[in-house]
Design a protein around this motif. Structure first.
Motif, short mmCIF file in Angstrom:
data_model
loop_
_atom_site.label_atom_id
_atom_site.label_comp_id
_atom_site.label_asym_id
_atom_site.label_seq_id
_atom_site.Cartn_x
_atom_site.Cartn_y
_atom_site.Cartn_z
N PHE A 85 0.13 35.07 0.97
CA PHE A 85 0.60 34.93 -0.19
C PHE A 85 1.96 35.43 -0.27
O PHE A 85 2.38 36.45 0.39
CB PHE A 85 -0.15 35.55 -1.11
N LEU A 86 2.79 34.66 -1.03
CA LEU A 86 4.37 34.86 -1.26
C LEU A 86 4.51 35.22 -2.49
O LEU A 86 4.14 34.37 -3.35
CB LEU A 86 5.16 33.62 -0.70
N VAL A 87 5.19 36.44 -2.58
CA VAL A 87 5.53 36.75 -4.17
C VAL A 87 6.74 37.07 -4.35
O VAL A 87 7.51 37.62 -3.65
CB VAL A 87 4.82 38.16 -4.38
N LYS A 88 7.59 36.27 -5.24
CA LYS A 88 9.02 36.34 -5.62
C LYS A 88 9.07 37.15 -6.74
O LYS A 88 8.57 36.96 -7.92
CB LYS A 88 9.43 35.02 -5.52
N THR A 89 9.79 38.52 -6.65
CA THR A 89 10.03 39.22 -7.72
C THR A 89 11.52 38.99 -8.04
O THR A 89 11.96 38.36 -7.48
CB THR A 89 9.79 40.79 -7.38
N ALA A 90 12.03 39.68 -9.05
CA ALA A 90 13.42 39.72 -9.33
C ALA A 90 14.47 39.68 -8.17
O ALA A 90 15.50 39.17 -8.05
CB ALA A 90 13.70 40.47 -10.68
N ASP A 91 14.03 40.66 -7.32
CA ASP A 91 14.98 41.19 -6.19
C ASP A 91 14.36 41.15 -4.90
O ASP A 91 15.25 41.48 -3.89
CB ASP A 91 15.54 42.46 -6.31
N ARG A 92 12.97 40.42 -4.58
CA ARG A 92 12.58 40.55 -3.35
C ARG A 92 11.63 39.36 -3.20
O ARG A 92 11.18 38.58 -4.17
CB ARG A 92 11.43 41.84 -3.23
N LEU A 93 11.67 38.74 -1.89
CA LEU A 93 10.74 38.00 -1.42
C LEU A 93 9.52 38.58 -0.40
O LEU A 93 9.73 38.66 0.65
CB LEU A 93 11.29 36.73 -1.05
N VAL A 94 8.30 38.76 -1.05
CA VAL A 94 7.41 39.46 -0.29
C VAL A 94 6.07 38.58 0.27
O VAL A 94 5.43 38.07 -0.67
CB VAL A 94 6.67 40.64 -1.20
N LEU A 95 5.98 38.57 1.60
CA LEU A 95 4.61 37.97 2.10
C LEU A 95 3.58 38.79 2.27
O LEU A 95 3.86 39.81 3.17
CB LEU A 95 5.42 37.18 3.27
N ILE A 96 2.44 38.32 1.71
CA ILE A 96 1.18 39.45 1.89
C ILE A 96 0.39 38.51 3.00
O ILE A 96 -0.03 37.49 2.67
CB ILE A 96 0.27 39.43 0.98
N ASP A 97 0.30 39.12 4.31
CA ASP A 97 -0.29 38.54 5.63
C ASP A 97 0.51 37.53 5.93
O ASP A 97 1.40 36.98 5.35
CB ASP A 97 -1.72 38.35 5.35
N THR A 98 0.12 36.80 7.40
CA THR A 98 1.46 36.07 7.97
C THR A 98 0.43 34.93 8.51
O THR A 98 0.89 33.82 9.22
CB THR A 98 1.98 36.55 8.78
N GLY A 99 -0.89 34.86 8.57
CA GLY A 99 -1.70 33.77 8.88
C GLY A 99 -1.99 34.09 10.48
O GLY A 99 -1.42 35.14 10.95
N ALA A 100 -2.53 33.12 11.32
CA ALA A 100 -2.92 33.20 12.60
C ALA A 100 -1.92 33.03 13.57
O ALA A 100 -1.78 33.20 14.86
CB ALA A 100 -4.17 32.49 12.98
N GLY A 101 -0.75 32.15 13.09
CA GLY A 101 0.18 31.64 14.02
C GLY A 101 -0.21 31.04 15.22
O GLY A 101 -1.16 30.13 15.12
N PRO A 102 0.35 31.24 16.27
CA PRO A 102 -0.42 30.67 17.75
C PRO A 102 -1.64 31.20 18.09
O PRO A 102 -2.38 30.45 19.21
CB PRO A 102 0.75 31.00 18.58
N LEU A 103 -2.17 32.07 17.61
CA LEU A 103 -3.40 33.00 18.17
C LEU A 103 -4.79 32.02 17.82
O LEU A 103 -5.61 32.71 18.36
CB LEU A 103 -3.24 34.31 17.74
N TYR A 104 -4.84 30.99 16.73
CA TYR A 104 -6.11 30.66 16.82
C TYR A 104 -5.89 28.97 17.26
O TYR A 104 -6.31 27.98 16.70
CB TYR A 104 -6.49 30.35 15.13
N ALA A 105 -5.31 28.98 18.35
CA ALA A 105 -4.99 27.44 18.69
C ALA A 105 -4.41 26.46 17.79
O ALA A 105 -3.59 26.96 17.05
CB ALA A 105 -6.27 26.97 19.65
N GLY A 106 -5.10 25.28 17.75
CA GLY A 106 -4.46 24.40 16.92
C GLY A 106 -5.06 24.42 15.37
O GLY A 106 -4.62 23.86 14.48
N ASP A 107 -5.86 25.41 15.19
CA ASP A 107 -6.23 25.88 13.87
C ASP A 107 -5.49 26.55 12.79
O ASP A 107 -5.48 26.50 11.55
CB ASP A 107 -7.67 26.57 13.80
#
Ligand SMILES: [Zn+2]
Length: 313
Positions: A85-107
Motif C-alpha cells: 500500500f502506497l500512501v501519499k501525504t502532503a509531504d511524503r510518499l510512504v510504501l507499506i510492505d514491498t511484496g515478494a519481489g524475486p523471492l516467490y519465483a514467477g508469482d
C-alpha cells in the motif's frame, strides 16, 4: 461506419474463438486508488500465489476449512494476493510492505510495474514501513541485489529486526520459517549498508500520521500501522489474516507460518474487534486485491466487506 466494421470484426473474432481455443489474456497492472482523509492510498499488487490453506491452517478442522472455502466458491490451494500500500501525504510518499519481489519465483515481482502504472517511480518513495520481515513483504526492496528504492528510509520494529537478522534465532523456529532469515538479510542488506534502516520500539508514531502498533504472533515484531488523515483512519494490518474465507469465520485458526500461533490468534481477534468497533478502513496484505475494505460482525464471526469500486476516487 468504421466503428461498425470494427465491432463486426470483434464479434466475429469472439465467435471464432468461442468455437475453438480461447486464449485467456493476462490482467492489467494491479493498482487501485482511494482516498483516506486528505491522503491518497494506492493498493499495489505484487502478484498472486497458490496458498495450500488446508495444509497450512492450524487450530481448525480440515473439513471445516474445505466447507468454508466451498461456501465462497474456493478450493485449496487458494490464490492469495500479495498486496502493498502506497500512501501519499502532503509531504511524503510512504510504501507499506514491498511484496515478494524475486523471492516467490514467477508469482511475485510485479509491484514495480504496478507502481509505474499508478504514476510513481521507485525513486519517489520517501519511506517504507514494514509490517514484518517475511519474504513476501521484504523481497520487493531490492532488484538485482541493489536498492529498488534508493531514496527511502526503511522502518521496521526492533523486535523483528533483532529476530530475523540474527541466524542464532534459526533454532527457535519451525523448518518452514528457515528461508525467512536469508530473505530478510538479503533484502535489507543494501539498506543496512547504506544506513537507511530505522528501527522503532513499542507503540509509537513512526512518521506524522503513521502510528505503529505492536501485534505480535505472526512474527515477534509484527506491526500494524494506523494511518490517520483528518478524522479518517486506515489500519494496514499486514499478515493478520491469510485466508479471509476461513479466518474471519474462525478467527482462532492460525497458520504454520506464525512464529507463535496462539499469540497470532489473539492479535487477530483484537484487530477484528477494533475494526468493527471503530469502523475504520483495513488494508490487508493477503486479502483478495486490492485488499481494502471493512470488517463487519456476523452471527458467529466476522466478514470482509470489500471497497466499493470507484473509478474516480
Ligand atoms: Zn505475508
Amino acid at each position: 461506419m468504421k466503428r461498425v466494421a470494427l465491432l463486426v470484426a470483434l464479434l466475429l473474432t469472439t465467435a471464432v474463438a468461442a468455437a475453438g481455443d480461447v486464449r485467456i489474456g493476462p490482467q492489467g497492472p494491479g493498482f487501485y486508488r482511494m482516498r483516506v482523509g486528505a491522503d491518497e492510498v494506492t493498493a499495489l499488487l505484487d502478484g498472486t500465489h497458490p496458498f495450500p490453506a488446508d495444509e497450512l491452517l492450524t487450530h481448525v478442522d480440515r473439513a471445516r476449512v474445505d466447507d468454508l472455502l466451498k461456501a465462497e466458491y474456493l478450493a485449496s490451494p487458494v490464490q492469495g494476493s500479495i498486496n502493498a500500500f502506497l500512501v501519499k501525504t502532503a509531504d511524503r510518499l510512504v510504501l507499506i510492505d514491498t511484496g515478494a519481489g524475486p523471492l516467490y519465483a514467477g508469482d511475485g515481482g510485479f509491484l514495480p510495474m504496478a507502481l509505474l502504472a499508478s504514476g510513481y517511480r521507485p525513486e519517489d518513495v520517501t519511506d517504507i514501513l514494514l509490517t514484518h520481515l517475511h519474504r513476501d513483504h521484504v523481497g520487493g526492496l531490492i532488484r538485482n541485489g541493489t536498492m529498488l528504492f534508493p531514496n527511502a528510509t526503511v522502518h521496521v520494529s526492533k523486535a523483528d529486526a533483532d529476530f530475523w537478522l540474527d541466524t542464532a534465532n534459526e533454532r527457535k523456529v519451525k523448518d518452514i520459517l528457515l528461508p525467512m532469515f536469508p530473505g530478510a538479510m538479503d533484502s535489507l542488506g543494501p539498506y543496512l549498508k547504506a544506513g537507511r534502516v530505522a528501527t522503532f520500539q513499542g507503540e509509537t508514531d513512526v512518521l506524522p500520521g503513521f502510528h505503529a502498533i505492536p501485534a505480535p504472533g505472526h512474527t515477534p515484531g509484527h506491526t500494524w500501522y494506523l494511518v490517520t488523515s483528518g478524522s479518517e483512519h486506515l489500519l494496514a494490518w499486514g499478515d493478520t489474516v491469510h485466508v479471509a474465507a476461513v479466518q474471519l469465520a474462525e478467527p482462532g485458526a492460525s497458520i504454520r507460518y506464525d512464529v507463535d500461533e496462539e499469540a497470532a490468534a489473539a492479535s487477530r481477534k483484537r484487530a477484528l474487534d477494533e475494526a468493527v468497533a471503530k469502523g475504520y478502513w483495513v488494508a490487508a496484505a493477503h486479502v483478495s486485491f486490492p485488499g481494502l475494505g471493512h470488517i463487519r460482525r456476523t452471527a458467529s464471526g466476522y466478514a470482509w466487506v470489500p471497497v466499493n469500486y470507484t473509478r474516480t476516487p
